[in-house]
Structure formats: structure tokens, C-alpha cells
Design an enzyme around this catalytic site. Structure first.
Site, PDB file in Angstrom:
ATOM      1  CB  CYS A 383      -1.273   0.203   1.144  1.00 16.72           C
ATOM      2  SG  CYS A 383      -2.127   0.508   1.100  1.00 16.72           S
ATOM      3  CG  HIS A 509      -3.294  -3.738   3.166  1.00 16.06           C
ATOM      4  ND1 HIS A 509      -2.852  -2.885   4.187  1.00 16.06           N
ATOM      5  CD2 HIS A 509      -4.207  -2.856   2.258  1.00 16.06           C
ATOM      6  CE1 HIS A 509      -2.772  -1.914   4.023  1.00 16.06           C
ATOM      7  NE2 HIS A 509      -3.903  -1.614   3.023  1.00 16.06           N
ATOM      8  CD  GLU A 511      -1.366  -5.966   5.123  1.00 15.05           C
ATOM      9  OE1 GLU A 511      -0.469  -6.335   4.066  1.00 15.05           O
ATOM     10  OE2 GLU A 511      -1.866  -5.002   5.826  1.00 15.05           O
TER      11      GLU A 511
HETATM   12  N1  GLN Z   1      -2.085   6.295   2.755  1.00 12.21           N
HETATM   13  C1  GLN Z   1      -2.146   6.056   1.860  1.00 12.21           C
HETATM   14  C2  GLN Z   1      -3.620   6.441   0.890  1.00 12.21           C
HETATM   15  O1  GLN Z   1      -4.486   6.413   1.310  1.00 12.21           O
HETATM   16  C3  GLN Z   1      -1.099   4.270   1.959  1.00 12.21           C
HETATM   17  C4  GLN Z   1      -3.209   3.717   2.571  1.00 12.21           C
HETATM   18  C5  GLN Z   1      -2.302   2.250   3.482  1.00 12.21           C
HETATM   19  O2  GLN Z   1      -1.276   1.996   3.470  1.00 12.21           O
HETATM   20  N2  GLN Z   1      -2.770   1.527   3.516  1.00 12.21           N
HETATM   21  O3  GLN Z   1      -3.554   5.812  -0.529  1.00 12.21           O
END
Ligand code: GLN
Length: 535
Positions: A383, A509, A511
Site C-alpha cells: 500500500c 494488503h 497480509e
Molecule cells: N495513505 C495511503 C493512501 O491512503 C496508503 C494507505 C495504506 O497504506 N493503507 O492511499
């Protein structure tokens, strides 16, 4: 089973005793006997969900397939049971009150005074029974957050009292307490347990089973004493001794007979022994690794044990698939600087840059990625970690010096990561990110397709910003390839660096989907790459 059985898990004496792990272990044992079980967490705080909570408050925010931002315990439930959870598996006081107040405004209670009993307790009951009435489960295990005696949890305990009365033997209450060891006296003490059961009794609930968290084994005398003072049979006093790993707990609970007690209390015939062969095989591999790798986890909450829970657990699952112990070295992104980077990252066989929000520590993450890219160290960016890889590449390879995400620098000349179109008009922060499972198509010939062994994947998301397609061609030309695309809206979900042994950034994600039964292929392959890199 025709009638769903409801099991409640309450906690006493102290928080952090591991109600989530006990609940997940019980679900695992029931599942291993052929029953269908689900676990639900009721959180007594007033936030609608933990999505807007700082990790300092509540650790990681876990995300379900249907896009609910939930308590991290749901992660344990999925990792243990390999059954996906949903919004219905996590309810907060905020959500309960919101729905009661909405009904009041609609006029549903017209004429009556809306009160904690029966309106709030009825709504809590409705949220518990939704799972049972779905017809999908033999057992619904409901964990009540907090500790008995807390003002906040009173309506929940009252609901347990009412449901117990209504459901009779189709319901059982497990109370988890602490039996502390006083070193000066050289003794385990049962008094806190007695007091917390008394508190529960004052609220009208007699527990059926008492699970005692302890650092030392409980002898027969202690079990009898707890049984006598707390109105349970000695066999219903279950020892929960500190274990080397959370994955040992189902086995410990089996030898203590927790599942048998639950089946007996709910009058459920016992037909089979639990089949835990796969689980035991996993534990054996976990405890007998043939290799070892060191992987750096670069993030800004490294001092918090629970902030990256799903990531560290995904490494545990992936380690067993590789017969390899993974030592996760937490690296604080704020401590990484130009001169000291070697000191933090030297000797690592792989580097993972964590998800996150906001500016703090961002430059350290970008520097760590440059280090991984230039030194051919396997890299996985998740992310924000993927977004940082895109920024790093723009700055140091494409030559766009001040490239950034508009999250960190709205004025950047090179917004290589930008807010999604549909996010621009959103002003509320709660529950408004791109959340939950989305489909992604994988490019032929990529490393990624070999890792997943399919060209169509579903992964969970939680973000507002995305790769800016205006720069797509530039990236492609120089070798940071978009290899995973959401074909519905043309969003880049995965980038992969050519000319590097293993360099992958994912907007989703992975994970959240790693379980004991199904270690996530990206983590499994990343650990393998780290192992290859080492040798
Ligand atoms: N802050 C980034 C976004 O909102 C990444 C979010 C995250 O890593 N879950 O796109």
C-alpha cells in the site's frame, strides 16, 4: 446442527489476557470436530469502527472482504479458522447507538421512551443473532471487549444475561481471568479471579467455564479452590498458560478440554475427536526450521507490537512453507538517514515497507526502497510501501526530483501518486476509503503471475490514493512495470521492477488474507527470495 449455540467470552481482572486467541482457539477446536463456527467481537467504544483510530489506541485496523474496518482480533479469527469474517463479525457501541437513534428518528419506537434496556440490549441481541440466524453456523462465539466492571460494557453483559436466560442450554459463558504469580510469596493467587466472577455475578451472569491465564501451572488444589468459590465444576477450570506462540493455544486448550466443556455445557453430543493433523504439522514446521532469514519491516509504528500484526503473522505462515525462520527486524522509518542507512539495513535478506498514512517517516521509507533497489535486496512494498516505491523510482530513475504523493505534498510538480477521482468529493474520513476486496488482472510473463499461479486475483484494499496513470508510459519504458491492473477502472494495483531479483509493490494488503491453512503466496515467495538472496 438445527439450533445454533451461542458462546460468550468475557474477560476479567485485566485487559490483554488473550480473549481473542482463546475465542479463535475454541473455534478452531470446534471446527476440527466438524462443526461450523464463527467468531464475533463486540467492542464497547463509541467509534463506529476502528477505521479512524490511531494504531497507538488499538493496534492494526483489520479489513474484511466486504470492506469493514475492524478490530485486529478478526485477523486472528480468520488466521485460525481460515473462514472469512464480515461487517457482522465486529460491532461497536457507536454502531449500536447509531442504529437505535436512526430507528428513533424514523419513528420506529413512536410513543415509547427509548432506553438502554430494552432498546440498546435488543439491538445488541439482534447483532449477535444475525450470525446465528444466517443458518451457516453451529456455533457463534461472541467475544465481549473490555473487562467486566467497566461502565462501557454493562449493556453487553446485560445482553448476555438475557440471552442466557432465553437460550438455556444453547448458550454458555466463558470467563477469562488472570491468576497472577506473586514472586515474593512464591504463589499463584486466585483472589482476583474470585472478585471478577463476583462482579459478573452482580450483573446477573454465572460463568460456565473459567479460563485462567497464568504464568505457572495450576495444581489440583488451586483448580478446586477456583471451582468452589466461583460455582463451577473443577473440570470447567481451564488453565491457559503462557505459550511460546499463539498457535500453540488450540493444542493447549484441547489438552485442557475447553471444547469438551463447551460441548457438554451446551448439551451437544460428542461424536468425534478433533482432527488437528494439519495444525500440528504447521506447528512442527514452525518449531523446526531448517533455515533462517532476516527481514526488515520499515514503518513508523515499530515500537507498537500490534501495529503490523497481520504482516508479522503472515511471515509466520510463510516461514513454515519455506522451512525457514523469519526474524523480523523492526526498522523505524524516522531513524533512517543518508549516513546511517547502512547501520539500519545492513545484513537484511529482504526489506518490506509497511502501509501507512501521513508524512511522518516518509523519507526514511523512500530511502529504504532506494537501498533495496540498488543493492538487489528482495523488496515488498504494501500500500503506502508500494506508493513510496513509485515515488522513489520517479525521483531517482525518472529524474523527477520533487515527485511525491499528493497526500504528502499537494503542490508537487510530479504527482506520481494522486487521490482517486471518486475520493475527491468525499469529506468524511470514517469508512470512506477504497475498502474491501477488488479483482485484479495479472500481466502474462510477469513474476507475479508465477507467484499466484493464476491471472485473476482478489485482494483487500484500504486507501485513497493510487498510481497516477499520466505517468504510466514513462514507468513502463524504464522498467517499473504495472503488472496488476483493476480492469474495471484501469487502476494500477501492482508494480514489478525488471532487472531486479525480486521487487514488487502492491496497492492492496495481502497480509489480511494469509492464514495458517493458506499462507499468502506473495509472502511465501518473498521469504523464498530472501532465502535465495542470503545464499
Ligand atoms: N495513505 C495511503 C493512501 O491512503 C496508503 C494507505 C495504506 O497504506 N493503507 O492511499
Amino acid at each position: 446442527m438445527s439450533q445454533t449455540k451461542y458462546i460468550f467470552v468475557t474477560g476479567g481482572v485485566s485487559s490483554s489476557l488473550g480473549k481473542g486467541i482463546i475465542s479463535a482457539s475454541l473455534a478452531k477446536l470446534l471446527q476440527a470436530r466438524g462443526f461450523k463456527a464463527t467468531i464475533q467481537k463486540l467492542d464497547p467504544y463509541i467509534n463506529i469502527d476502528p477505521g479512524t483510530l490511531n494504531p497507538y489506541e488499538h493496534g492494526e485496523c483489520y479489513v474484511t472482504d466486504d470492506g469493514a474496518e475492524t478490530d485486529l482480533d478478526l485477523g486472528h479469527y480468520e488466521r485460525f479458522s481460515n473462514v472469512p469474517t464480515s461487517q457482522a463479525n465486529n460491532v461497536t457501541t457507536g454502531r449500536i447507538y447509531q442504529s437505535v437513534i436512526d430507528k428513533e428518528r424514523k419513528g420506529d419506537y413512536l410513543g415509547s421512551t427509548v432506553q438502554v434496556i430494552p432498546h440498546i440490549t435488543d439491538e445488541i441481541k439482534r447483532c449477535i443473532k444475525i450470525l446465528g440466524e444466517s443458518g451457516k453456523y453451529d456455533f457463534v462465539i461472541t467475544e465481549i471487549g473490555g473487562t467486566v466492571g467497566d461502565i462501557e460494557s454493562l449493556p453487553y453483559i446485560e445482553t448476555v444475561r438475557q440471552m442466557r436466560w432465553e437460550l438455556g442450554e444453547n448458550c454458555a459463558v466463558i470467563h477469562l481471568t488472570l491468576v497472577p504469580y506473586l514472586a515474593a510469596a512464591g504463589e499463584l493467587k486466585t483472589k482476583p479471579t474470585q472478585h471478577s466472577v463476583k462482579t459478573l455475578l452482580e450483573q446477573g451472569v454465572q460463568p460456565d467455564i473459567i479460563v485462567c491465564r497464568t504464568e505457572h501451572s495450576l495444581n489440583e488444589g488451586l483448580r478446586k479452590k477456583i471451582a468452589l468459590f466461583c460455582n463451577v465444576s473443577p473440570s470447567a477450570v481451564i488453565e491457559s498458560i503462557d505459550a511460546p506462540s499463539i498457535y500453540d493455544v488450540p493444542i493447549l486448550m484441547k489438552s485442557e478440554g475447553l471444547d469438551v466443556e463447551v460441548l457438554n455445557k451446551t448439551n451437544t453430543p460428542i461424536k468425534t475427536e478433533p482432527d488437528l493433523a494439519n495444525w500440528e504439522n504447521f506447528l512442527y514446521k514452525l518449531k523446526h526450521p531448517k533455515h533462517e532469514v532476516n527481514i526488515g519491516l520499515v514503518g513508523k509504528y515499530v515500537e507498537l507490537k500490534d501495529a503490523y500484526k497481520s504482516i508479522t503473522e503472515a511471515f509466520v505462515h510463510a516461514s513454515t512453507s519455506n522451512d525457514c525462520k523469519v526474524n523480523v527486524r523492526m526498522v523505524h522509518s524516522e531513524s533512517i538517514c543518508g549516513d546511517c542507512i547502512d547501520e539500519h539495513l545492513k545484513g537484511l535478506d529482504g526489506i518490506l515497507v509497511a502501509p501507512g498514512f501521513g508524512h511522518r517517516g516518509i523519507e526514511g521509507k523512500i530511502s529504504a526502497i532506494k537501498y533495496a533497489r540498488e543493492n538487489n535486496i528482495p523488496f515488498l512494498g504494501i500500500c503506502l510501501g508500494m506508493q513510496c516505491a513509485v515515488i522513489e523510482f520517479a525521483r531517482n530513475v525518472l529524474g523527477h526530483k520533487d515527485a511525491h504523493s499528493t497526500e504528502m505534498n499537494p503542490e508537487t510538480k510530479y504527482p506520481v501518486i494522486d487521490i482517486m477521482e471518486e475520493q475527491k468529493k468525499i469529506s468524511n474520513l470514517g469508512g470512506t476509503m477504497r475498502l474491501g476486496t477488488y479483482q485484479c488482472k495479472i500481466e502474462k510473463g510477469s513474476k507475479l503471475i508465477g507467484i499466484y499461479n493464476t491471472d485473476e486475483i482478489q485482494e483487500r484494499h484500504r486507501h485513497r490514493y493510487e498510481f497516477n496513470n499520466a505517468y504510466l508510459e514513462e514507468y513502463k519504458k524504464v522498467g517499473l512495470k504495472p503488472v496488476g491492473i483493476n480492469t474495471k477502472n484501469n487502476l494500477v494495483e501492482v508494480v514489478e521492477l525488471e532487472q531486479h531479483p525480486w521487487f514488487i509493490g502492491v496497492q492492496f494488503h495481502p497480509e489480511y488474507k494469509s492464514t495458517v491453512a493458506n499462507p499468502h503466496p506473495l509472502f511465501v515467495n518473498f521469504v523464498k527470495a530472501a532465502l535465495d538472496n542470503k545464499s
